[in-house]
Each structure stands twice: as structure tokens, then as C-alpha cells.
Design a protein around this motif. Structure first.
Motif, mmCIF file in Angstrom:
data_model
loop_
_atom_site.group_PDB
_atom_site.id
_atom_site.type_symbol
_atom_site.label_atom_id
_atom_site.label_comp_id
_atom_site.label_asym_id
_atom_site.label_seq_id
_atom_site.Cartn_x
_atom_site.Cartn_y
_atom_site.Cartn_z
ATOM 1 N N ASP A 146 0.801 -1.032 -0.526
ATOM 2 C CA ASP A 146 -0.296 -0.201 0.146
ATOM 3 C C ASP A 146 0.627 1.064 -0.220
ATOM 4 O O ASP A 146 0.077 2.229 0.416
ATOM 5 C CB ASP A 146 -0.671 -0.077 1.298
ATOM 6 C CG ASP A 146 -0.929 -0.234 2.869
ATOM 7 O OD1 ASP A 146 0.884 -0.773 2.828
ATOM 8 O OD2 ASP A 146 -0.964 0.233 4.001
ATOM 9 N N CYS A 147 2.324 0.636 0.299
ATOM 10 C CA CYS A 147 2.677 2.540 0.212
ATOM 11 C C CYS A 147 3.137 2.779 -1.439
ATOM 12 O O CYS A 147 3.807 1.517 -2.180
ATOM 13 C CB CYS A 147 4.355 1.907 0.577
ATOM 14 S SG CYS A 147 3.487 1.937 1.954
ATOM 15 N N HIS A 148 3.479 3.837 -1.853
ATOM 16 C CA HIS A 148 4.105 4.257 -3.017
ATOM 17 C C HIS A 148 5.645 4.344 -2.744
ATOM 18 O O HIS A 148 6.855 4.677 -3.579
ATOM 19 C CB HIS A 148 3.966 6.246 -3.298
ATOM 20 C CG HIS A 148 2.405 5.780 -3.884
ATOM 21 N ND1 HIS A 148 1.111 6.055 -2.947
ATOM 22 C CD2 HIS A 148 1.970 5.884 -5.195
ATOM 23 C CE1 HIS A 148 0.010 5.777 -3.970
ATOM 24 N NE2 HIS A 148 -0.031 6.373 -4.892
ATOM 25 N N ALA A 149 6.111 4.720 -2.075
ATOM 26 C CA ALA A 149 7.938 4.763 -1.741
ATOM 27 C C ALA A 149 8.335 3.646 -0.655
ATOM 28 O O ALA A 149 7.393 3.888 -0.053
ATOM 29 C CB ALA A 149 8.637 6.213 -1.540
ATOM 30 N N VAL A 150 9.573 2.987 -0.105
ATOM 31 C CA VAL A 150 10.360 2.739 0.749
ATOM 32 C C VAL A 150 11.661 3.667 0.669
ATOM 33 O O VAL A 150 13.011 3.749 -0.133
ATOM 34 C CB VAL A 150 10.313 1.409 0.741
ATOM 35 C CG1 VAL A 150 10.882 0.445 -1.052
ATOM 36 C CG2 VAL A 150 10.928 1.046 1.685
ATOM 37 N N LEU A 151 11.754 3.957 1.776
ATOM 38 C CA LEU A 151 13.111 4.983 2.133
ATOM 39 C C LEU A 151 13.803 4.057 3.220
ATOM 40 O O LEU A 151 13.445 3.817 3.828
ATOM 41 C CB LEU A 151 12.273 6.137 2.874
ATOM 42 C CG LEU A 151 11.420 7.507 2.051
ATOM 43 C CD1 LEU A 151 11.687 8.180 3.510
ATOM 44 C CD2 LEU A 151 11.438 7.901 1.447
ATOM 45 N N ALA A 198 12.189 2.822 -4.479
ATOM 46 C CA ALA A 198 13.354 2.459 -3.369
ATOM 47 C C ALA A 198 13.735 3.989 -3.836
ATOM 48 O O ALA A 198 14.366 3.880 -5.301
ATOM 49 C CB ALA A 198 13.692 1.152 -4.124
ATOM 50 N N VAL A 199 14.127 4.322 -2.697
ATOM 51 C CA VAL A 199 14.629 5.622 -2.794
ATOM 52 C C VAL A 199 15.498 5.963 -1.416
ATOM 53 O O VAL A 199 15.879 5.905 -0.270
ATOM 54 C CB VAL A 199 13.921 7.206 -2.024
ATOM 55 C CG1 VAL A 199 14.549 7.964 -1.718
ATOM 56 C CG2 VAL A 199 12.429 6.693 -2.957
ATOM 57 N N ASP A 200 17.667 5.842 -1.967
ATOM 58 C CA ASP A 200 18.450 6.094 -0.948
ATOM 59 C C ASP A 200 18.593 7.009 -1.073
ATOM 60 O O ASP A 200 20.747 6.887 -1.082
ATOM 61 C CB ASP A 200 19.096 4.847 -1.319
ATOM 62 C CG ASP A 200 19.618 5.024 -2.360
ATOM 63 O OD1 ASP A 200 19.397 6.179 -3.513
ATOM 64 O OD2 ASP A 200 20.375 3.904 -3.716
ATOM 65 N N PRO A 227 16.816 -5.548 -6.331
ATOM 66 C CA PRO A 227 15.701 -5.936 -5.819
ATOM 67 C C PRO A 227 14.680 -4.155 -5.752
ATOM 68 O O PRO A 227 13.518 -4.273 -5.869
ATOM 69 C CB PRO A 227 16.001 -5.839 -3.649
ATOM 70 C CG PRO A 227 17.552 -5.583 -4.011
ATOM 71 C CD PRO A 227 17.907 -6.353 -5.079
ATOM 72 N N LYS A 228 15.661 -3.258 -6.389
ATOM 73 C CA LYS A 228 15.261 -2.176 -7.040
ATOM 74 C C LYS A 228 14.488 -1.822 -7.478
ATOM 75 O O LYS A 228 13.240 -1.266 -7.831
ATOM 76 C CB LYS A 228 16.669 -1.083 -6.686
ATOM 77 C CG LYS A 228 16.147 0.131 -6.506
ATOM 78 C CD LYS A 228 17.168 1.116 -6.881
ATOM 79 C CE LYS A 228 16.812 2.985 -7.120
ATOM 80 N NZ LYS A 228 17.683 3.794 -7.044
ATOM 81 N N ASP A 229 15.031 -2.728 -9.072
ATOM 82 C CA ASP A 229 13.876 -2.969 -9.672
ATOM 83 C C ASP A 229 12.647 -3.627 -9.522
ATOM 84 O O ASP A 229 11.974 -3.655 -10.036
ATOM 85 C CB ASP A 229 15.014 -4.028 -11.484
ATOM 86 C CG ASP A 229 15.876 -2.931 -11.950
ATOM 87 O OD1 ASP A 229 16.261 -1.800 -11.454
ATOM 88 O OD2 ASP A 229 16.781 -3.511 -11.671
ATOM 89 N N ASP A 230 12.612 -4.533 -8.787
ATOM 90 C CA ASP A 230 11.688 -5.389 -8.455
ATOM 91 C C ASP A 230 10.453 -4.609 -8.232
ATOM 92 O O ASP A 230 9.865 -4.811 -7.602
ATOM 93 C CB ASP A 230 11.780 -6.835 -7.669
ATOM 94 C CG ASP A 230 12.896 -7.970 -8.380
ATOM 95 O OD1 ASP A 230 12.737 -7.737 -9.923
ATOM 96 O OD2 ASP A 230 13.270 -8.695 -7.911
ATOM 97 N N LEU A 231 11.046 -3.807 -6.614
ATOM 98 C CA LEU A 231 10.289 -2.930 -6.222
ATOM 99 C C LEU A 231 9.417 -1.490 -7.049
ATOM 100 O O LEU A 231 8.458 -1.513 -6.957
ATOM 101 C CB LEU A 231 10.559 -2.285 -4.678
ATOM 102 C CG LEU A 231 11.262 -3.264 -3.598
ATOM 103 C CD1 LEU A 231 12.042 -2.107 -2.841
ATOM 104 C CD2 LEU A 231 10.156 -3.571 -3.475
ATOM 105 N N THR A 232 10.843 -1.380 -7.941
ATOM 106 C CA THR A 232 10.142 -0.589 -9.314
ATOM 107 C C THR A 232 8.786 -0.667 -9.845
ATOM 108 O O THR A 232 7.982 -0.990 -10.689
ATOM 109 C CB THR A 232 11.090 -0.350 -10.330
ATOM 110 O OG1 THR A 232 11.955 0.947 -9.042
ATOM 111 C CG2 THR A 232 10.368 0.901 -10.716
ATOM 112 N N ALA A 233 8.806 -2.264 -10.281
ATOM 113 C CA ALA A 233 8.431 -3.151 -11.304
ATOM 114 C C ALA A 233 6.284 -3.466 -10.399
ATOM 115 O O ALA A 233 5.399 -3.413 -11.280
ATOM 116 C CB ALA A 233 8.605 -4.776 -11.228
ATOM 117 N N ALA A 234 6.749 -3.796 -9.253
ATOM 118 C CA ALA A 234 5.349 -3.410 -8.645
ATOM 119 C C ALA A 234 4.593 -2.186 -7.726
ATOM 120 O O ALA A 234 3.833 -2.562 -7.177
ATOM 121 C CB ALA A 234 5.717 -4.583 -6.725
ATOM 122 N N GLY A 235 5.769 -1.064 -8.736
ATOM 123 C CA GLY A 235 4.933 -0.071 -8.393
ATOM 124 C C GLY A 235 5.674 1.260 -6.887
ATOM 125 O O GLY A 235 5.202 1.667 -6.794
#
Length: 531
Positions: A456-461, A480-482, A469-477
Motif C-alpha cells: 500500500d506504500c508508494h515509496a520505501v526509504l 525505492a529511495v536511497d 530488489p530496486k528493480d523488482d520494487l519498481t516493477a511492483a509500483g
């Protein structure tokens, strides 16, 4: 009100309110300072259970909650608590509870690895407080009920007052024996009491509580819940009148008390409750509870948040509870109890240095004030930039403490979740996950469970994250922000939100609503099972 499922146990008259069951006296004049801060009309101010400060409540109340991690969301980033398992017996049975021992990899109420005598408990507290100077609160939370074991509970508090007078004393109870022991609670300067109240209608209560042990006999059905309800309400009123801060824990059980908890919130506020903590049911079948074995499900993340949001304006809400073990040690969200087993304590030379503890806590307070200042500065900038914007999103944060974005994505076992808008960065919960990196390598099989937990989150900090994992999270919408490593969480979340909003305005991204998320609380993690 709901009718009982078991009509044979219902009395001839229908339950309507506590006043019709048993009058608790005329309208109670509750001291303003003992009931916690009032619900604030100014939405820019936080509620007591989040990050309220000395400007939001009477000074004597602020002194009680400022370094209590359960009573202040802001404090929980910086101060630790511990529980001691001196109270094994319980005087009621709950359909969501099964007290087991030797479950060191599990995190849920009622679970301990070792029961302690009061003497052992005090030795352990002093040792922990010497090693963890930010540990400010000692609680008795089971594994049974603290007041079903009054001698062990109060002996522990009495000895601890003598040896560690700076530690706050706290206890949890189901409330059945509470009214008869309020004087003793006050005698030992126990300023914080948590009461688990899941209903104010016995017809609902009999679906949750099979029996109580009352006046030397077991009582079942509607009558058991009626007695429990009366005792809980009476005890809450008595504690409020004596100036003791009370937190109400309620377990959200879908289809049984989910809608009813709004009424529970209203009734406990009337009686002076300081906080209301609405927790998700833990009902995995492997725990062996009645609800687990009968297939009663727990709520999803959106269902939990919907009930919590519906209670806004009533008793102030706590949203940062971790449903701790009865022998938990450390910051909320971590457990260092394995560092302080009785065999290890025998080898430790313990020196309780009040001066050292105060010096360390003074440093913690400087960091905490810096966090608060950074949040206020970021809120002011965000509100000016996005005036009139009503967009709000959820953001997950990887943190290992201190209120900062400071954890590697692969090392996270719990994400903190914030609701972010131009006007606020509000802590709304946490999500337990299986650790993605195990043995130094990323485990792709674990990633889907992580995605489900923050879906339900738009981003993960995060402090750092690998390319895969960054690419996979992006694919899930999920973005990923570092880029905010080391920043205070609220400042980072608001900074990302402002950037996200500007990208929407420029057409670089299209805002889309997210789905629901899965709550994983209390179950064994994959890492624990592998160990």
C-alpha cells in the motif's frame, strides 16, 4: 447492539449500556490532568499517542510520558523498555491467546523463554538498565495477567523501586481484578497501566472470552463477559480518578468486534483513558489458539487503518505498538532478551550508575529535540510549497532506531509506515517482514513477502538497496529511495513527497492509488526458522 450468538445464555433483558447493567455512580468528575490531553481540534498538532510535546498537555503528564516509548510515538525512536515474566497465571481465557514457553524466535504477547522470580527479575532489570542506559520503563505483562499474580508483581515493583528508582513502572492487565488492587498500584507509584478491553457489550465479549475465574469459580458465557466488562469500566474510572495514566489495548477481530471498537473507543474516552491501542488479531494456526484453529482471520492493513481512522476524534490513538513478548528487552521493534538470559547474568558484574544513565539520556534528548526541530522545519516548508494540496500517500521506512533513515533494505525485519501529506508525516504502523539478505546474499524468494507487506506504500526509504530488489520494487509500483540516508524520517518523507508531487505536476509520473497490504505479526520469520 448485537445479539448473542448463543441465545440460551442471554438474560431476559437486552444489554444496552454499562449504566443499565450496573450503575457506576453519578457523572464522574475526572481530573483534567489524569485523563491525558484532550483531542486537539488543530490538526497541525499531534495526538498524545504520536508526537505530542509539552505544549500539548499539562506538564505533570508530559513528565510521565516524555521518555515512555509506549505512551509517546516520538519517544519510541529513542527510549527502550523491558518486560519481566513474573506473572504466569491468568484469570480469564481469551480465544486469541495461547501462552507457550521456549519460543525465542516468536514475537507476540504471552510468549516467554523463561519465567522469573521477583528476585531474578529485579537482578535482570538492573543489569539491563546498566547496559542499556536509554531503558526507561519496566513493565509486567505476563505471560499471564499481572494482577492474577499480585504478590509476585508487587514484590518485583517494590524491590525495583529500592534499587533503580529512576525507572518508570508499568503493568498490563485484563482488568478483572483491577478495582480491588488500585490502592496497591498507587502505593508502588505505578504511573502507567494498560487494560485490554475488547468490548463494552457482553454479547460480543462471549465470542472472545470462553471463561473467567471469579470468586473462586469458573464462569462462562454472557455472564462471564458481563462481570469482566463491569470490572474493567470500574477499574478504569478508579485509575483515572487517582491520576494513573491508562492505555487501552483492543484486539481487532474481523467480523466480531471490528465495528464495535468505535464504541469501545468512545466509552473508554468517557472514563479518562489516555490512549487507545487498536491491534490486529494474531491468528496463525501454528500458535494453537482457538481463533487460529478455527480459521478466524486477522485484519488486513487497510482494515486495521480504517478502524483506527474511524476512532479519530475519540480517545487518542497509539499506532506504534509492536505487540511485544512478555520478556521483551530493548527499543520497540527490537528484542535483546537473548543477551540477558539468567545464565549470562550470572557472569556479569553489574554496577548501576544513575549518573551515567542520566548523562546518556541527556544526549538522547538532544538528538530527540533535533528530530523534532527537523520535522517542524520540513512541515513548514512542505505546507508553504503545497498549500491546498490534499494528496496523501503511505511511505515505508527502513530504520534501526534514532528516528532516522539508516537501515539497508536487505537487513530490514520491520518497516515503519508513515502517512505523508503536505500537512503531516504521521506514523501509522509497522510491517514485519522476512529479512531479504540472509548469509550476505539477497534471497529473491523473500522479496514477494516484502512487497506484500508494503504493497500500500508508494515509496520505501532506505539507507542502501541493491539493483535487483530496486528493480523488482519498481516493477511492483513501489519507488525505492536511497538519497535520504541518515536524515530524520519525517524530514526525509516530506522531502520525497514534495519531489513526488512536483513530478506529478510536471507529468513525469502519474499518481495511482495503491492496493492493500498484508500484516505479518507474531509469526515465525524465515530467518528464525533457518536458525
Amino acid at each position: 447492539m448485537q445479539a448473542s450468538a448463543n441465545t440460551g445464555s442471554m438474560p431476559a433483558t437486552t444489554y444496552v449500556s454499562i449504566g443499565q447493567i450496573k450503575p457506576l455512580g453519578a457523572a464522574l468528575e475526572l481530573p483534567k490532568s489524569s485523563g491525558g490531553c484532550d483531542t486537539l481540534d488543530d490538526e497541525s498538532k499531534a495526538t498524545c499517542g504520536t508526537s505530542a510535546g509539552p505544549d500539548d498537555m499539562p506538564l505533570e503528564i508530559w513528565d510521565k510520558v516524555k521518555n515512555h516509548p509506549c505512551y509517546s510515538e516520538e519517544a519510541h525512536h529513542h527510549y527502550a523498555r523491558m518486560h519481566v515474566a513474573v506473572a504466569p497465571a491468568c484469570n480469564i481465557q481469551c480465544n486469541y491467546c495461547n501462552r507457550k514457553y521456549d519460543c525465542s524466535n516468536e514475537s507476540r504477547p504471552g510468549v516467554v523463554s523463561q519465567k522469573l522470580t521477583p528476585e531474578q527479575a529485579v537482578r535482570k532489570v538492573v543489569a539491563v538498565a546498566s547496559e542499556i542506559p536509554q531503558m526507561t520503563v519496566l513493565g509486567v505483562a505476563g505471560p499471564g495477567d499481572s494482577l492474577a499474580n499480585p504478590k509476585k508483581t508487587f514484590d518485583t515493583f517494590r524491590m525495583l523501586q529500592e534499587q533503580a528508582p529512576d525507572i518508570k513502572l508499568c503493568m498490563s492487565t485484563n482488568g478483572l481484578a483491577l478495582p480491588e488492587l488500585v490502592d496497591e498500584i498507587c502505593q508502588y507509584n505505578i504511573d502507567h497501566v494498560t487494560i485490554t478491553i475488547n468490548m463494552v457489550d457482553p454479547a460480543i465479549g462471549e465470542k472472545i472470552y470462553p471463561w473467567i475465574f471469579w470468586n473462586h469459580k469458573r464462569i462462562t458465557g454472557y455472564e462471564a463477559s458481563r462481570i469482566l466488562h463491569e470490572q474493567q469500566m470500574k477499574g478504569l474510572e478508579m485509575l483515572t480518578a487517582r491520576g494513573v495514566l491508562t492505555k487501552i489495548n483492543s484486539v481487532l477481530i474481523p467480523g466480531i468486534n471490528d465495528e464495535h471498537l468505535i464504541e469501545v473507543n468512545r466509552e473508554v474516552k468517557k472514563r479518562g483513558a489516555f490512549l487507545h491501542n487498536i491491534m490486529p488479531l494474531i491468528s496463525e494456526a501454528e500458535h494453537g489458539t482457538v481463533f487460529g484453529l478455527t480459521g478466524q482471520r486477522g485484519p488486513s492493513a487497510s482494515e486495521l487503518k480504517a478502524v483506527q481512522d474511524a476512532c479519530m476524534g475519540g480517545a487518542n490513538l497509539m499506532r506504534h505498538c509492536r505487540q511485544c513478548r512478555a520478556d521483551a528487552v530493548g527499543l520497540l521493534g527490537e528484542d535483546r532478551s537473548e543477551e540477558f538470559t539468567m545464565d549470562k547474568l550470572e557472569q556479569m558484574e553489574v554496577v548501576y550508575d544513575l549518573g551515567k544513565r542520566k548523562t546518556y539520556q541527556d544526549k538522547v534528548e538532544v538528538e530527540r529535540q533535533a528530530q523534532h526541530a527537523a520535522k517542524q522545519e520540513a512541515l513548514a516548508a512542505s505546507s508553504a510549497l503545497m498549500a491546498g494540496d490534499d494528496l496523501q500517500v503511505l511511505v515505508a521506512v527502513a530504520t534501526k532506531g534514532g528516528g532516522r533513515v539508516n537501515e539497508h533494505f536487505g537487513h530490514v525485519t520491520e518497516f515503519q509506515v508513515f502517512q505523508v501529506s503536505a500537512a503531516e508525516a504521521l506514523f501509522v504502523g509497522h510491517r514485519r517482514v522476512d529479512q531479504y539478505c540472509q548469509g550476505g546474499e539477497g534471497d529473491d524468494e523473500q522479496l514477494p513477502s516484502v512487497v506484500r507487506a508494503i504493497n500500500d506504500c508508494h515509496a520505501v526509504l532506505v539507507a542502501k538497496i541493491g539493483a535487483c530488489p530496486k528493480d523488482d520494487l519498481t516493477a511492483a509500483g513501489i519507488e525505492a529511495v536511497d538519497q535520504y540516508v541518515g536524515e530524520f524520517i519525517e524530514k526525509a518523507a516530506l522531502g520525497w513527497f514534495n519531489d513526488y508531487r512536483s513530478r506529478i505536476a510536471s507529468g513525469a509520473v502519474v499518481h495511482q492509488n495503491r492496493g492493500d497490504a498484508q500484516i505479518r505479526q507474531g509469526a515465525f520469520t524465515g530467518l528464525a526458522e533457518a536458525a
